[in-house]
Design a protein around this motif. Sequence first.
Motif, short mmCIF file in Angstrom:
data_model
loop_
_atom_site.label_atom_id
_atom_site.label_comp_id
_atom_site.label_asym_id
_atom_site.label_seq_id
_atom_site.Cartn_x
_atom_site.Cartn_y
_atom_site.Cartn_z
N ALA A 160 0.83 -1.20 0.00
CA ALA A 160 0.00 0.00 0.00
C ALA A 160 0.87 1.25 0.00
O ALA A 160 0.57 2.23 -0.69
N LEU A 161 1.96 1.24 0.76
CA LEU A 161 2.87 2.38 0.79
C LEU A 161 3.49 2.60 -0.59
O LEU A 161 3.59 3.74 -1.06
N PHE A 162 3.91 1.52 -1.25
CA PHE A 162 4.45 1.64 -2.60
C PHE A 162 3.42 2.21 -3.56
O PHE A 162 3.73 3.09 -4.38
N LEU A 163 2.18 1.76 -3.45
CA LEU A 163 1.11 2.27 -4.32
C LEU A 163 0.87 3.75 -4.07
O LEU A 163 0.72 4.53 -5.02
N ILE A 164 0.88 4.16 -2.83
CA ILE A 164 0.67 5.58 -2.50
C ILE A 164 1.82 6.43 -3.04
O ILE A 164 1.59 7.52 -3.59
N GLY B 95 3.00 10.15 -9.76
CA GLY B 95 2.21 10.41 -10.96
C GLY B 95 1.47 11.73 -10.89
O GLY B 95 1.42 12.48 -11.87
N PHE B 96 0.92 12.03 -9.73
CA PHE B 96 0.23 13.30 -9.55
C PHE B 96 1.21 14.46 -9.69
O PHE B 96 0.91 15.46 -10.35
N PHE B 97 2.39 14.33 -9.10
CA PHE B 97 3.40 15.39 -9.17
C PHE B 97 3.84 15.64 -10.61
O PHE B 97 3.89 16.78 -11.06
N LEU B 98 4.15 14.57 -11.34
CA LEU B 98 4.58 14.73 -12.74
C LEU B 98 3.44 15.26 -13.61
O LEU B 98 3.66 16.10 -14.48
N GLY B 99 2.23 14.78 -13.38
CA GLY B 99 1.09 15.28 -14.13
C GLY B 99 0.84 16.76 -13.88
O GLY B 99 0.50 17.52 -14.79
#
Length: 75
Positions: free
Chosen positions: A38-42, A48-52
């Motif tokens: 779960a930590l890896f997924l977060i 992804g949010f940061f790059l987007g």
Amino acid sequence: MLNEILADIWKNYRGRLLCSLFGLFVGVMFLWLGFFRALFLIICIAAGFFLGNKLDRKEDLLEWLDRLLPPGYHR
């Protein structure tokens, strides 16, 4: 009547509702996937949010990498 109540709740308690739902989501992920998965997924979602966000703002990713990495690393 119900729409007015829901609109009032959304207007006054939006942050609490969204963060509570996010906390519920993270808790369910920890129970379902385990802590490290779960930590890896977060972390992947946050990256992804940061790059987007950088791409949406039309920022140059190569310039950002030059600031992040040591000098001479990226050519």
